[in-house]
Scaffold this active site. Structure first.
Site, short mmCIF file in Angstrom:
data_model
loop_
_atom_site.label_atom_id
_atom_site.label_comp_id
_atom_site.label_asym_id
_atom_site.label_seq_id
_atom_site.Cartn_x
_atom_site.Cartn_y
_atom_site.Cartn_z
N HIS A 228 0.86 -1.19 0.00
CA HIS A 228 0.00 0.00 0.00
C HIS A 228 0.89 1.24 0.00
O HIS A 228 2.04 1.19 0.48
CB HIS A 228 -0.89 0.00 1.25
N GLU B 260 0.93 3.85 1.85
CA GLU B 260 1.43 4.25 3.18
C GLU B 260 2.61 3.39 3.61
O GLU B 260 3.57 3.89 4.18
CB GLU B 260 0.32 4.08 4.24
N CYS C 106 -2.10 -0.48 7.57
CA CYS C 106 -1.34 0.77 7.48
C CYS C 106 -1.45 1.58 8.77
O CYS C 106 -0.48 2.20 9.21
CB CYS C 106 -1.81 1.57 6.28
N CYS D 35 -6.02 1.61 6.02
CA CYS D 35 -6.62 0.35 6.47
C CYS D 35 -5.97 -0.04 7.79
O CYS D 35 -5.05 0.64 8.27
CB CYS D 35 -6.40 -0.74 5.42
#
Lengths: 152, 152
Positions: free
Chosen positions: A55, A57, A88, A85
């Protein structure tokens, strides 16, 4: 400030747009230090890297840690186009980021305001300041357009 | 089964012991496929890599995805010595692992049975089978000895 919050979100949005061009869900993130210097910027690369942890992040946090040579990002801010999420959010706590600024809320997969609400439990050893809804319309539109295009 | 659960936990424990020798919090993880073949094994490397996301589970998931060339680990099992934290639990869901087997519970930082209880929310798009308490005494003793040694 060398890199003010609005500029950080503009960079995160640029990363999100670049992710969409690569066929990735358009989410972008940047990490800035306490002085506002840009430490890292990344877009989602889960498909390209075939890595469910890639992801925006996570990539930005790992980049920023590499830049500082530290597993802690004390005083730093992560700016991201979408609510993180649970994965993260927990990584943000582990990195001890001081602040998280995000654009659109994510009722479907978010882990900050929704569902797991990662920062709200004592098992989260750090609770960053959270600023939600920055450039929300633009961040959400990017995602909406991306998914509309996929269905088309 | 080429690599039965007890053997998988033995390998995870070996990874945890090797992590302790490197000065890392002793947690180890392995990923096996549906046929019981070993796909990945890793110990915690957060200090060595200066990466707060380098938990044993995250490294093992990324290794297994690289081995299969896929961001989904359908039918696979992750065996880990300690209850995953919220970050690792959410990564397990993202990778669509079929099963998580873990040793010791982690009231302080766990995210499966404790705190965020990541798999219990609709924002977790996959809920793996969870088997807790396998070789619990041995897994917990490793951690206890490590932290006792640090205080000594």
């Amino acid at each position: 400030m060398a890199f003010p919050p609005s500029k950080a979100m503009a960079s995160a949005l640029a990363e999100a747009r670049a992710a969409a061009v690569r066929g990735e869900v358009p989410v972008g993130a940047v990490v800035t230090d306490a002085a506002g210097n840009l430490l890292a910027q990344a877009g989602n690369r889960t498909r390209e890297l075939r890595d469910p942890t890639a992801h925006a992040e996570m990539l930005a946090i790992r980049q920023a840690c590499a830049a500082l040579g530290s597993e802690r990002l004390i005083g730093c801010t992560l700016t991201v186009t979408l609510e993180p999420c649970a994965m993260c959010a927990a990584a943000i706590a582990a990195a001890r980021l001081e602040r998280v600024i995000y654009g659109a809320s994510d009722p479907k997969s978010g882990g900050v305001e929704q569902g797991a609400k990662v920062f709200s439990h004592p098992q989260s050893h750090h609770r960053p300041e959270v600023v939600a809804g920055v450039a929300e319309t633009e961040c959400a539109a990017l995602l909406k357009d991306f998914f509309a295009g996929r269905r088309g």
